[in-house]
Scaffold this active site. Structure first.
Site, mmCIF file in Angstrom:
data_model
loop_
_atom_site.group_PDB
_atom_site.id
_atom_site.type_symbol
_atom_site.label_atom_id
_atom_site.label_comp_id
_atom_site.label_asym_id
_atom_site.label_seq_id
_atom_site.Cartn_x
_atom_site.Cartn_y
_atom_site.Cartn_z
ATOM 1 N N LYS A 75 0.360 37.037 66.936
ATOM 2 C CA LYS A 75 -0.151 37.278 68.291
ATOM 3 C C LYS A 75 -0.901 38.600 68.383
ATOM 4 O O LYS A 75 -1.695 38.798 69.304
ATOM 5 C CB LYS A 75 1.005 37.242 69.297
ATOM 6 C CG LYS A 75 1.619 35.863 69.471
ATOM 7 C CD LYS A 75 2.744 35.876 70.484
ATOM 8 C CE LYS A 75 3.367 34.497 70.649
ATOM 9 N NZ LYS A 75 4.116 34.044 69.470
ATOM 10 N N HIS A 110 8.059 35.534 66.947
ATOM 11 C CA HIS A 110 7.469 35.239 68.246
ATOM 12 C C HIS A 110 6.641 36.445 68.687
ATOM 13 O O HIS A 110 5.507 36.293 69.138
ATOM 14 C CB HIS A 110 8.568 34.924 69.267
ATOM 15 C CG HIS A 110 8.048 34.436 70.575
ATOM 16 N ND1 HIS A 110 7.245 33.331 70.689
ATOM 17 C CD2 HIS A 110 8.204 34.914 71.840
ATOM 18 C CE1 HIS A 110 6.930 33.139 71.963
ATOM 19 N NE2 HIS A 110 7.496 34.087 72.670
ATOM 20 N N GLU A 153 14.307 39.898 69.701
ATOM 21 C CA GLU A 153 14.032 39.234 68.426
ATOM 22 C C GLU A 153 14.500 40.084 67.246
ATOM 23 O O GLU A 153 15.011 39.556 66.252
ATOM 24 C CB GLU A 153 12.548 38.916 68.296
ATOM 25 C CG GLU A 153 12.232 38.033 67.114
ATOM 26 C CD GLU A 153 10.846 37.396 67.191
ATOM 27 O OE1 GLU A 153 10.604 36.441 66.429
ATOM 28 O OE2 GLU A 153 10.020 37.846 68.018
ATOM 29 N N CYS A 207 5.847 28.341 75.528
ATOM 30 C CA CYS A 207 5.322 28.891 74.274
ATOM 31 C C CYS A 207 5.936 28.242 73.040
ATOM 32 O O CYS A 207 5.428 28.404 71.934
ATOM 33 C CB CYS A 207 5.555 30.395 74.212
ATOM 34 S SG CYS A 207 5.493 31.227 75.801
ATOM 35 N N PHE A 265 9.249 32.222 77.238
ATOM 36 C CA PHE A 265 9.578 32.345 78.652
ATOM 37 C C PHE A 265 10.381 31.119 79.094
ATOM 38 O O PHE A 265 10.173 30.011 78.624
ATOM 39 C CB PHE A 265 8.299 32.434 79.488
ATOM 40 C CG PHE A 265 7.730 33.813 79.604
ATOM 41 C CD1 PHE A 265 8.208 34.850 78.831
ATOM 42 C CD2 PHE A 265 6.697 34.085 80.492
ATOM 43 C CE1 PHE A 265 7.686 36.125 78.940
ATOM 44 C CE2 PHE A 265 6.165 35.363 80.615
ATOM 45 C CZ PHE A 265 6.658 36.383 79.835
ATOM 46 N N HIS A 278 -1.466 35.882 72.810
ATOM 47 C CA HIS A 278 -0.401 34.914 73.063
ATOM 48 C C HIS A 278 -1.044 33.657 73.634
ATOM 49 O O HIS A 278 -1.489 33.640 74.781
ATOM 50 C CB HIS A 278 0.618 35.493 74.037
ATOM 51 C CG HIS A 278 1.891 34.710 74.112
ATOM 52 N ND1 HIS A 278 1.948 33.357 73.866
ATOM 53 C CD2 HIS A 278 3.168 35.084 74.418
ATOM 54 C CE1 HIS A 278 3.185 32.928 74.014
ATOM 55 N NE2 HIS A 278 3.941 33.962 74.332
#
Length: 414
Positions: free
Chosen positions: A324, A294, A305, A161, A388, A329
């Site tokens: 997102k 994110h 986060e 990502c 990830f 995503h």
């Protein structure tokens, strides 16, 4: 050496092209809807940020689409939009001083799926030979370089990502090192059944909506698309009197090396990436006006986060939002699409909203731009990718000439 972004192109579930994309972001438009690309009736999840209405023939030349999978088609379409937006002459993207750096996660996953299905159901003789040269993640950058005539470095980065931020950081480094004048950088990803079913099996996917930082968030929603940016050296951009959208400041890259899907509990890697981006830009945390999060909508990632934000900014509540919630995503395409969104904030002062935010979570004590866009200071923004596999990449973007002068090259400093 200063490095600037001079053009952007985008293919997304909320709009094709910069004007449509910016309009949708600023009004909190959701691109999440029923999946049409493949059968999801037996998977327990049925929605995604699927790009609908994209017709390759509207953007690609005759014969190009037949040589490419959907991911490359979207990437090349977004590239042509970015070059047009930058008002770049054809000569500027041809030859050895022009490069291409593209990020992705799975690349041409649809081609691989078709090859696999044909082999299983029809045997090796049933595999169409025409499919074979269309597979491979490296083809994303190769197709773009071939189409525009770039003969410099041509790279594909499988950075999960964070791939788009990786690509932008590398593009800036190439220019600062004197290896290129112009780099087309960004990332692309397509929605595919293997990926979709995999996230269902991971129990990471929300049923109907993505709600980053909300107390009742239930996971991510997948998406797809492509975001491409034209990155230029200051000398090249000034010489052609280019319109400067943003300056790329510093960027930070770290790895948690902890868990394939969960961030490290102490968030040290994520904190390090954000701190690097700020320090390498020659600024302090107080100079940051907005953070594109994110913000996946998963419980552990959002909480980590929020911890990063508290560690970096202390008691100062910097506005934060997750695109997102609208786009889904988009995996490898996520951070480049969001970088394009950051250009909107720098240009207009509009912070895109996090839609679907209903109930604050004490564990995510951050200033979420909830449900409606907000206007605010917009000299410096950060783009977070805390992905990830522990891939962490944070890029600093600023309005042109709002960052301190960069240090001279080592040879001049001596």
């Amino acid at each position: 050496m200063r490095v600037f972004i001079t053009g952007v192109g985008v293919v997304s579930s909320i709009g094709l092209g910069k004007p449509a994309f910016f309009s949708a972001l600023s009004t909190g438009t959701s691109g999440i809807a029923q999946v049409e690309a493949f059968d999801v009736s037996n998977l327990g999840r049925e929605v995604a940020g699927e790009v609908k209405g994209f017709r390759p023939k509207d953007h690609l030349m005759a014969g190009e689409a037949r040589r490419m999978g959907r991911c490359s088609q979207m990437a090349l379409a977004a590239t042509r939009m970015a070059i047009t937006d930058a008002d770049l002459p054809d000569t500027a993207v041809k030859g050895p001083r022009a490069s291409v750096v593209i990020g992705t996660t799975m690349g041409e996953a649809d081609v691989l799926g078709n090859l696999d299905a044909a082999w299983i159901h029809k045997g090796l003789s049933g595999v169409r030979r025409a499919l074979i040269p269309r597979y491979g993640s490296t083809l994303l950058s190769i197709h773009i370089a071939r189409a525009i005539g770039a003969e410099g470095s041509v790279l594909t980065l499988p950075g999960a990502c964070a791939a788009g931020n990786y690509a932008l950081g590398l593009a800036a480094d190439m220019i600062r090192a004197g290896k290129a004048d112009v780099v087309v950088a960004g990332s692309a990803e397509m929605l595919q059944q293997l990926q979709f079913s995999g996230f269902v099996r991971l129990a990471a996917m929300a049923p109907t909506k993505c709600q980053p930082f909300d107390l009742n968030r239930q996971g991510l929603i997948l998406g797809e698309g492509a975001g491409m940016l034209v990155v230029e050296s200051e000398a090249h951009a000034v010489r052609r009197n280019a319109r400067l959208l943003a300056e790329i400041g510093g960027y930070g890259i770290t790895c948690d090396a902890y868990h394939i899907t969960r961030p490290h509990p102490d968030a040290a890697g994520s904190i390090g990436a954000m701190r690097q981006a700020i320090e390498r830009s020659g600024i302090s945390p107080d100079d940051v006006d907005f953070v594109n999060a994110h913000g996946t909508g998963t419980r552990h990632n959002d909480a980590a986060e929020a911890k990063v934000m508290r560690e970096i900014f202390g008691d100062r509540k910097v506005p934060i939002s997750s695109m997102k919630s609208m786009l889904g995503h988009c995996m490898g395409a996520a951070s480049a699409l969001e970088a394009v969104g950051c250009m909107m904030t720098l240009e207009t002062g509009i912070y895109p909203p996090t839609i679907g935010y209903e109930t604050p979570d004490p564990e995510c004590d951050v200033d979420v731009v909830a449900n409606q866009a907000r206007n605010g200071a917009h000299d410096v923004v950060l783009n977070n990718s805390l992905a990830f596999g522990g891939y962490n990449a944070v890029t600093c973007f600023a309005k042109p000439y709002k960052l301190p002068d960069p240090p001279p090259p080592a040879s001049q400093a001596a």
